[in-house]
Scaffold this motif. Sequence first.
Motif, PDB file in Angstrom:
ATOM      1  N   GLY A  41       0.834  -1.205   0.000  1.00  0.00           N
ATOM      2  CA  GLY A  41       0.000   0.000   0.000  1.00  0.00           C
ATOM      3  C   GLY A  41       0.868   1.255   0.000  1.00  0.00           C
ATOM      4  N   LYS A  42       1.905   1.207   0.788  1.00  0.00           N
ATOM      5  CA  LYS A  42       2.827   2.352   0.876  1.00  0.00           C
ATOM      6  C   LYS A  42       3.489   2.595  -0.483  1.00  0.00           C
ATOM      7  N   GLU A  43       3.955   1.497  -1.064  1.00  0.00           N
ATOM      8  CA  GLU A  43       4.612   1.579  -2.380  1.00  0.00           C
ATOM      9  C   GLU A  43       3.653   2.164  -3.431  1.00  0.00           C
ATOM     10  N   LEU A  44       2.378   1.801  -3.340  1.00  0.00           N
ATOM     11  CA  LEU A  44       1.401   2.255  -4.333  1.00  0.00           C
ATOM     12  C   LEU A  44       0.813   3.626  -3.979  1.00  0.00           C
ATOM     13  N   GLY A  45       1.147   4.115  -2.790  1.00  0.00           N
ATOM     14  CA  GLY A  45       0.667   5.444  -2.381  1.00  0.00           C
ATOM     15  C   GLY A  45      -0.802   5.478  -2.006  1.00  0.00           C
ATOM     16  N   VAL A  46      -1.307   4.369  -1.436  1.00  0.00           N
ATOM     17  CA  VAL A  46      -2.707   4.347  -1.012  1.00  0.00           C
ATOM     18  C   VAL A  46      -2.799   4.174   0.500  1.00  0.00           C
ATOM     19  N   THR A  47      -3.958   4.556   1.040  1.00  0.00           N
ATOM     20  CA  THR A  47      -4.199   4.406   2.471  1.00  0.00           C
ATOM     21  C   THR A  47      -5.002   3.124   2.684  1.00  0.00           C
ATOM     22  N   LEU A  48      -4.591   2.325   3.663  1.00  0.00           N
ATOM     23  CA  LEU A  48      -5.306   1.069   3.923  1.00  0.00           C
ATOM     24  C   LEU A  48      -5.837   1.071   5.348  1.00  0.00           C
ATOM     25  N   GLU A  49      -7.040   0.525   5.509  1.00  0.00           N
ATOM     26  CA  GLU A  49      -7.578   0.339   6.857  1.00  0.00           C
ATOM     27  C   GLU A  49      -7.888  -1.148   7.022  1.00  0.00           C
ATOM     28  N   GLY A  72     -12.695   1.343  -2.194  1.00  0.00           N
ATOM     29  CA  GLY A  72     -12.849  -0.055  -2.571  1.00  0.00           C
ATOM     30  C   GLY A  72     -12.632  -0.939  -1.361  1.00  0.00           C
ATOM     31  N   ILE A  73     -13.062  -2.191  -1.499  1.00  0.00           N
ATOM     32  CA  ILE A  73     -12.962  -3.148  -0.389  1.00  0.00           C
ATOM     33  C   ILE A  73     -12.309  -4.433  -0.886  1.00  0.00           C
ATOM     34  N   LEU A 135      -2.188  -9.274  -2.256  1.00  0.00           N
ATOM     35  CA  LEU A 135      -1.306  -8.313  -2.920  1.00  0.00           C
ATOM     36  C   LEU A 135      -1.782  -8.077  -4.357  1.00  0.00           C
ATOM     37  N   LEU A 136      -2.156  -9.181  -5.001  1.00  0.00           N
ATOM     38  CA  LEU A 136      -2.683  -9.077  -6.359  1.00  0.00           C
ATOM     39  C   LEU A 136      -3.985  -8.279  -6.348  1.00  0.00           C
ATOM     40  N   ALA A 137      -4.828  -8.548  -5.370  1.00  0.00           N
ATOM     41  CA  ALA A 137      -6.113  -7.835  -5.266  1.00  0.00           C
ATOM     42  C   ALA A 137      -5.865  -6.334  -5.134  1.00  0.00           C
ATOM     43  N   THR A 143      -5.143  -0.426 -10.104  1.00  0.00           N
ATOM     44  CA  THR A 143      -4.902  -0.180 -11.527  1.00  0.00           C
ATOM     45  C   THR A 143      -6.132  -0.409 -12.400  1.00  0.00           C
ATOM     46  N   LYS A 144      -7.119  -1.143 -11.890  1.00  0.00           N
ATOM     47  CA  LYS A 144      -8.231  -1.494 -12.777  1.00  0.00           C
ATOM     48  C   LYS A 144      -9.598  -1.059 -12.264  1.00  0.00           C
ATOM     49  N   TYR A 145      -9.865  -1.254 -10.991  1.00  0.00           N
ATOM     50  CA  TYR A 145     -11.251  -1.107 -10.527  1.00  0.00           C
ATOM     51  C   TYR A 145     -11.571   0.215  -9.817  1.00  0.00           C
TER      52      TYR A 145
END
Length: 147
Positions: A41-49, A72-73, A135-137, A143-145
């Motif tokens: 998540g850090k690498e992709l620059g997103v926030t995760l909960e 997204g979930i 990780l794939l999800a 990138t897609k959803y």
Amino acid sequence: MMSKTFYVIHGPNLNMLGIREPAVYGYETLEDINAEIAALGKELGVTLEFFQSNSEGALIDQIQKAYKKADGIIINPGAYTHYSYAIRDALASVDLPVIEVHLSDIYKREEFRKISVINPVCCAQISGLGKEGYLLALREMVTKYAL
Ligand code: DQA
């Protein structure tokens, strides 16, 4: 631009990873797996909960919380996958992209695991790739959803 936020939700008995049937689910704990998802998540620059619960109601509350808060979930609903219409309805309610993840291959196990009642309300299902599935999800989500 605000970074995207994704909820990672783990259902019942996934808090027992590492102890629970390691031949099926591996030796890594949920904490280990979450740490790897967090690093990506850090690498992709997103926030995760992250969230885990053994209760259907608590899982539904967390899904509802995602409404207008998350982009997204990613969810592994554990055994609820196979029969919780309430979790399916909650996922359908929040109008977000959802990816369903299973550590084991649910199609190569008992008959009852071959049915996912949440699959019709998900963009994708990943089953049998172990922790790599999460990780794939996350990559697919970004990138897609959840564009
Ligand atoms: C699981 C598969 C389910 O059938 C089972 O009840 C789980 C874990 C998986 O990750 O492989 O709790 O969702």
